[in-house]
Motif scaffolding. Structure first.
Motif, short mmCIF file in Angstrom:
data_model
loop_
_atom_site.label_atom_id
_atom_site.label_comp_id
_atom_site.label_asym_id
_atom_site.label_seq_id
_atom_site.Cartn_x
_atom_site.Cartn_y
_atom_site.Cartn_z
N ALA A 130 23.71 -30.84 34.39
CA ALA A 130 23.25 -30.49 35.74
C ALA A 130 21.75 -30.21 35.82
O ALA A 130 21.24 -29.89 36.90
CB ALA A 130 24.03 -29.29 36.25
N HIS A 131 21.06 -30.30 34.70
CA HIS A 131 19.61 -30.01 34.76
C HIS A 131 18.90 -30.72 33.61
O HIS A 131 18.89 -30.24 32.48
CB HIS A 131 19.38 -28.50 34.70
CG HIS A 131 17.96 -28.07 34.87
ND1 HIS A 131 17.57 -27.04 35.70
CD2 HIS A 131 16.81 -28.52 34.31
CE1 HIS A 131 16.26 -26.89 35.63
NE2 HIS A 131 15.77 -27.77 34.77
N MET A 132 18.35 -31.87 33.92
CA MET A 132 17.53 -32.58 32.93
C MET A 132 16.18 -32.92 33.58
O MET A 132 16.00 -32.75 34.78
CB MET A 132 18.21 -33.89 32.49
CG MET A 132 19.47 -33.69 31.66
SD MET A 132 20.05 -35.25 30.92
CE MET A 132 19.27 -35.16 29.32
N HIS A 133 15.25 -33.41 32.77
CA HIS A 133 13.98 -33.95 33.27
C HIS A 133 13.80 -35.31 32.62
O HIS A 133 13.07 -35.45 31.64
CB HIS A 133 12.81 -33.03 32.89
CG HIS A 133 12.82 -31.71 33.58
ND1 HIS A 133 12.09 -31.47 34.73
CD2 HIS A 133 13.48 -30.57 33.31
CE1 HIS A 133 12.31 -30.21 35.11
NE2 HIS A 133 13.15 -29.65 34.26
N LEU A 134 14.47 -36.31 33.17
CA LEU A 134 14.42 -37.64 32.54
C LEU A 134 12.99 -38.18 32.48
O LEU A 134 12.60 -38.84 31.53
CB LEU A 134 15.30 -38.63 33.31
CG LEU A 134 16.82 -38.40 33.26
CD1 LEU A 134 17.55 -39.50 34.04
CD2 LEU A 134 17.35 -38.36 31.83
N LEU B 215 16.68 -25.00 42.35
CA LEU B 215 15.33 -24.47 42.09
C LEU B 215 15.18 -23.83 40.71
O LEU B 215 16.03 -23.02 40.30
CB LEU B 215 14.97 -23.42 43.15
CG LEU B 215 15.01 -23.93 44.60
CD1 LEU B 215 14.83 -22.78 45.58
CD2 LEU B 215 13.94 -24.99 44.83
N HIS B 216 14.10 -24.19 40.01
CA HIS B 216 13.70 -23.44 38.83
C HIS B 216 13.34 -22.04 39.34
O HIS B 216 12.48 -21.92 40.23
CB HIS B 216 12.47 -24.08 38.18
CG HIS B 216 12.75 -25.38 37.50
ND1 HIS B 216 13.17 -26.49 38.17
CD2 HIS B 216 12.69 -25.72 36.18
CE1 HIS B 216 13.35 -27.48 37.30
NE2 HIS B 216 13.06 -27.04 36.09
N THR B 217 13.98 -21.03 38.79
CA THR B 217 13.84 -19.70 39.39
C THR B 217 13.55 -18.63 38.33
O THR B 217 14.30 -18.48 37.37
CB THR B 217 15.15 -19.35 40.15
OG1 THR B 217 15.41 -20.37 41.11
CG2 THR B 217 15.03 -18.01 40.87
N ASP C 243 18.11 -21.93 38.61
CA ASP C 243 18.11 -22.25 37.19
C ASP C 243 17.19 -21.30 36.40
O ASP C 243 16.20 -20.82 36.93
CB ASP C 243 17.61 -23.68 36.98
CG ASP C 243 18.27 -24.66 37.91
OD1 ASP C 243 19.43 -24.44 38.27
OD2 ASP C 243 17.61 -25.65 38.31
N HIS C 244 17.52 -21.11 35.16
CA HIS C 244 16.76 -20.29 34.19
C HIS C 244 17.05 -18.79 34.33
O HIS C 244 17.69 -18.22 33.48
CB HIS C 244 15.24 -20.54 34.27
CG HIS C 244 14.86 -21.92 33.86
ND1 HIS C 244 14.93 -22.34 32.55
CD2 HIS C 244 14.41 -22.99 34.56
CE1 HIS C 244 14.54 -23.60 32.47
NE2 HIS C 244 14.22 -24.03 33.67
N LEU C 245 16.51 -18.14 35.38
CA LEU C 245 16.73 -16.70 35.60
C LEU C 245 16.43 -15.87 34.35
O LEU C 245 17.18 -14.95 34.00
CB LEU C 245 18.19 -16.46 36.04
CG LEU C 245 18.65 -17.19 37.31
CD1 LEU C 245 20.16 -17.12 37.44
CD2 LEU C 245 17.99 -16.60 38.55
N SER D 278 20.83 -29.30 29.49
CA SER D 278 19.85 -29.70 28.47
C SER D 278 18.40 -29.31 28.79
O SER D 278 17.62 -29.01 27.91
CB SER D 278 19.87 -31.21 28.28
OG SER D 278 21.06 -31.61 27.70
N ASP D 279 18.02 -29.43 30.08
CA ASP D 279 16.63 -29.27 30.48
C ASP D 279 15.77 -30.38 29.85
O ASP D 279 16.02 -31.54 30.07
CB ASP D 279 16.11 -27.88 30.13
CG ASP D 279 15.02 -27.38 31.08
OD1 ASP D 279 14.66 -28.13 31.99
OD2 ASP D 279 14.55 -26.25 30.93
N ASN D 280 14.83 -30.01 29.00
CA ASN D 280 13.89 -31.01 28.48
C ASN D 280 14.32 -31.56 27.13
O ASN D 280 14.92 -30.85 26.34
CB ASN D 280 12.51 -30.37 28.36
CG ASN D 280 11.99 -29.90 29.70
OD1 ASN D 280 12.45 -28.89 30.22
ND2 ASN D 280 11.08 -30.64 30.27
N VAL D 281 13.97 -32.82 26.91
CA VAL D 281 14.33 -33.48 25.65
C VAL D 281 13.06 -34.08 25.05
O VAL D 281 12.45 -34.97 25.64
CB VAL D 281 15.37 -34.60 25.90
CG1 VAL D 281 15.64 -35.39 24.62
CG2 VAL D 281 16.68 -34.01 26.44
#
Ligand code: ZN
Length: 437
Positions: free
Chosen positions: A73-77, A226-228, A258-260, A325-328
């Motif tokens: 639910a949260h990647m940065h392709l 939102l990145h939060t 996201d994050h928190l 995953s977020d960033n790869v």
């Protein structure tokens, strides 16, 4: 393709039972639980040729784990695999942003799309059939760069539509906005995007940024993700304002935060109140342990904080929380392979979730829960739903998490989409023995 698989375990439904799953024309037509194994016809094969050429067969899963198609639910392709063109010497979020922004001006369409494709197909091979990708939308670079990530993500979404679902969430730029910024934002919002993203807590004026983000989302009837509060500072609590706006705009169930990280740094009483407000506003949450373990706590000495939000407390309060995953392999997180099982294991470490009862929860955090957060119509494995699953070469959830087996076969859209096999050969006392690996 019609087939039946007997003796698979589906731990998101029940940890102990053996299931028979019958598939016809791409849908699950029957799902039957059994307390013990039943008779199968042929041992399940991970070999693509055998999988693809066999019809009307009763495979014997021999107790292997079957999971619903995983949802990242949260990647940065767009950022993935840019580590070698964008450095991050300090290892901080701010340097990662600066370094990536600078490098992005030199990217070409082909490079960006190729990197996205590599990451998306890698994730698919691990069993992920749905990805929500945040995409940079920086209005303060050349216009071509501003729109490149979104154009390429939308092309890839169409290109891979027959094998996986990709949701595209452009990240609105940092506040304040000029008229020119707003013109570009309006143009972007008319593209075929799935929702609106952003990281308002980094803006000079976070609350004004949140106001404007909600207005755009409402105007275009798009959900928000939102990145939060990705900060170690306990005073950073924009999530409270997001919860307030969510209620004001009647956006309950349409906002994911996201994050928190700062929630973990807050004292107990405040954290409790924040979680309560999140619940009242029906916010969904996502923890991103890999990137935050790497980026957070950079200012700490001695005992270094881990930057992971209060996963257990959020779960116990009934706030739906997924892990992703977020960033790869980029300046934000230099490692990773887009394997949600690995991320679930990491969540087990960071959120202290590893007990007997916790393991099915970890699996739900990469399947059922993110399916709900991303608005997927079909969730999990059930009669009448599309057959969308991965069979992993492990016969218990304990082995699944201990070994993270790479041998997997992914089914979707009425056919086997990808299979990966690995094997080990041992030389023991003069004879070669085959072991699963
Ligand atoms: Zn992110």
């Amino acid at each position: 393709m019609n087939m039946k698989i007997v003796n698979v375990k589906i731990p998101t439904l029940d940890k102990e039972l053996f299931y028979t799953i019958s598939i016809k024309d791409g849908s699950v037509v029957e799902l039957v639980p059994h307390p013990s194994k039943v008779k199968g016809e042929r041992a399940f094969s991970y070999l693509q040729e055998e999988l693809m050429t066999t019809n009307d067969i009763v495979w014997d899963g021999e107790g292997r784990i079957l999971l619903p198609g995983m949802v990242d639910a949260h990647m940065h392709l767009d950022k993935s695999h840019t580590l070698f063109v964008a450095e991050n010497k300090s290892g901080t979020l701010l340097e990662a942003i600066e370094s990536y922004t600078k490098a992005s001006e030199s990217f070409t369409d082909e490079q960006v799309k190729e990197r996205m494709r590599k990451t998306a197909l890698g994730a698919l091979a691990h069993g992920t059939t749905t990805i929500r990708t945040h995409i940079d939308f920086n209005t303060r670079v050349q216009e071509e760069t501003t729109f490149r990530g979104i154009r390429m993500a939308l092309e890839l979404k169409r290109e891979l539509a027959s094998v996986m679902t990709i949701q595209v969430y452009p990240m609105l730029p940092y506040y304040p906005y000029t008229d020119l910024d707003r013109t570009k934002i309006e143009k972007m919002l008319k593209m075929d995007i799935d929702g609106v993203g952003g990281a308002p807590h980094i803006s000079e004026k976070p609350l004004e940024c949140i106001d404007e983000i909600f207005s755009y989302a409402k105007q275009h009837n798009l959900p928000l993700d939102l990145h939060t509060d990705e900060s170690d500072d306990p005073a950073v609590d924009t999530v409270l304002y997001i919860a307030e706006k969510t209620k004001q705009f009647h956006y309950q169930g349409k906002v994911v935060v996201d994050h928190l990280c700062s929630l973990a740094a807050m004292e107990e009483q405040k954290a409790k109140m924040v979680i309560e407000e999140m619940k009242k506003a029906h916010l969904g949450a996502i923890t991103l342990p890999a990137a935050n373990l790497y980026l957070q706590g950079r200012g700490d000495t001695g005992i270094i904080r881990r930057g992971i939000t209060r996963v257990r407390e959020l779960l116990e309060a009934g706030v739906p929380i997924a892990t992703a995953s977020d960033n790869v392999c980029d300046p934000f997180h230099p490692f990773g392979r887009g394997d949600l099982l690995q991320i679930a294991q990491l969540t087990g470490y960071t959120a202290h979730l590893g007990g007997k009862e916790d393991i099915p929860t970890l699996l739900k955090m990469i399947t059922d829960i993110p399916a709900k957060l991303t608005g997927k119509q079909e969730k999990g494995i059930a009669t009448g739903q599309q057959a969308d699953f991965v069979i992993i070469d492990a016969t218990s959830v304990e082995r699944l998490f201990a070994e993270l087996p790479q041998t997997r076969a992914v089914f979707g859209g009425g056919r086997w989409l990808v299979s990966t096999t690995t094997s080990r050969h041992y030389e023991v006392n003069g004879s070669i023995q085959l072991g699963r690996g």
